[in-house]
Design an enzyme around this catalytic site. Structure first.
Site, short mmCIF file in Angstrom:
data_model
loop_
_atom_site.label_atom_id
_atom_site.label_comp_id
_atom_site.label_asym_id
_atom_site.label_seq_id
_atom_site.Cartn_x
_atom_site.Cartn_y
_atom_site.Cartn_z
N ASP A 18 -3.51 27.48 63.40
CA ASP A 18 -4.86 26.91 63.47
C ASP A 18 -5.92 27.99 63.26
O ASP A 18 -5.69 29.15 63.63
CB ASP A 18 -5.04 26.23 64.84
N ASN A 66 -4.05 15.24 58.96
CA ASN A 66 -4.70 16.04 57.92
C ASN A 66 -4.99 15.24 56.64
O ASN A 66 -5.82 15.64 55.82
CB ASN A 66 -3.87 17.29 57.56
#
Ligand code: FPP
Length: 240
Positions: A18, A66
């Site tokens: 991340d 996503n």
């Protein structure tokens, strides 16, 4: 690698990569630049993990959620995935690393599926480490998918136990991770390996993924080795 106890390594490390977007922002660049930086961190971490002696490394590369990102970012990520697999298959072969995937691979663009299939086939006999890419993966998808297939296969209620359920997960060939790392300071699981991390040690670091290197991996392993894993038992029971 000073200080790492080779007799107490996690067999399986899972990483939520991340912070690519924030890394790019600090440099005044677009998000895609961050993902390109992320690929470098992937290469270095994969090589480092294999050298240290980790047997399974799972990377959360693209979540089901996503797909909601802007189309140009999704396209760029898929292009990056295809080109990285193409370029890095040689690195996987040189380091004796087998590539596999978990997730809803059928939902990926056909060229990405094809590249993945080729790399999986080419690396299938490699044995030093297994690299598992989580692509179009989410844990709730995986668990629902397992339940659906259990019903389709007609299992009876007394046949459903932890062992049979595990066989229906996309991770059936991989042991549960002992260590889960998340970069960028976020302290969430975000729909990643919910079943498999029941007893995993969680490690959070402020390092943004594109800056993650071998030293960061070693730090996480050292931290893991300083913990006492009791699996619900007392310290005294564990020492017996
Ligand atoms: C999270 O950062 C990262 C991703 C959603 C993608 C990860 C992909 C790669 C590292 C590149 C491709 C992978 C392989 C295996 C070749 P973010 O975009 O959520 O960052 P932010 O939270 O700072 O916005």
């Amino acid at each position: 690698m000073e200080g790492i106890d080779k007799t107490n390594l996690p067999k399986h490390i899972a990483i939520t990569m991340d912070g690519n977007g924030r890394w790019a922002k600090t440099k005044g660049k677009v998000r895609i630049f961050g993902h390109q930086g992320g690929v470098k961190a992937v290469r270095e971490t994969v090589e480092a993990a294999a050298k240290i002696g980790i047997k399974y490394l799972t990377l959360y590369a693209f979540s089901t959620e996503n797909w909601d990102r802007p189309e140009n970012e999704i396209n760029a990520l898929m292009t990056l995935l295809v080109s990285s697999i193409h370029k890095e298959t040689k690195t996987l072969m040189n380091n004796n690393i087998q590539l596999t995937t978990i997730g809803n691979i059928k939902s990926l663009p056909s060229n990405a599926q094809k590249k993945l299939e080729e790399a999986i086939e080419k690396t299938k006999d490699n044995s030093k480490m297994m690299l598992v890419l989580a692509l179009s993966y989410s844990s709730r998808w995986e668990i629902l998918n397992a339940v659906e297939n259990i019903i389709k296969d007609g299992l009876t209620s007394n046949q459903v136990n932890e062992d049979t359920f595990r066989q229906y997960l996309t991770t059936k060939n991989v042991p549960d991770p002992e260590l889960l790392i998340r970069t960028s300071g976020e302290q969430r699981i975000s729909n990643f390996l919910l079943w498999q991390i029941a007893y995993s040690e969680l490690y959070f670091t402020d390092t943004l993924w594109p800056d993650f290197r071998k030293a960061d991996l070693e730090k996480a392993i050292l931290d893991y080795q300083s913990r006492e894993r009791r699996f619900g038992k007392t310290t005294e029971q564990r020492q017996k």
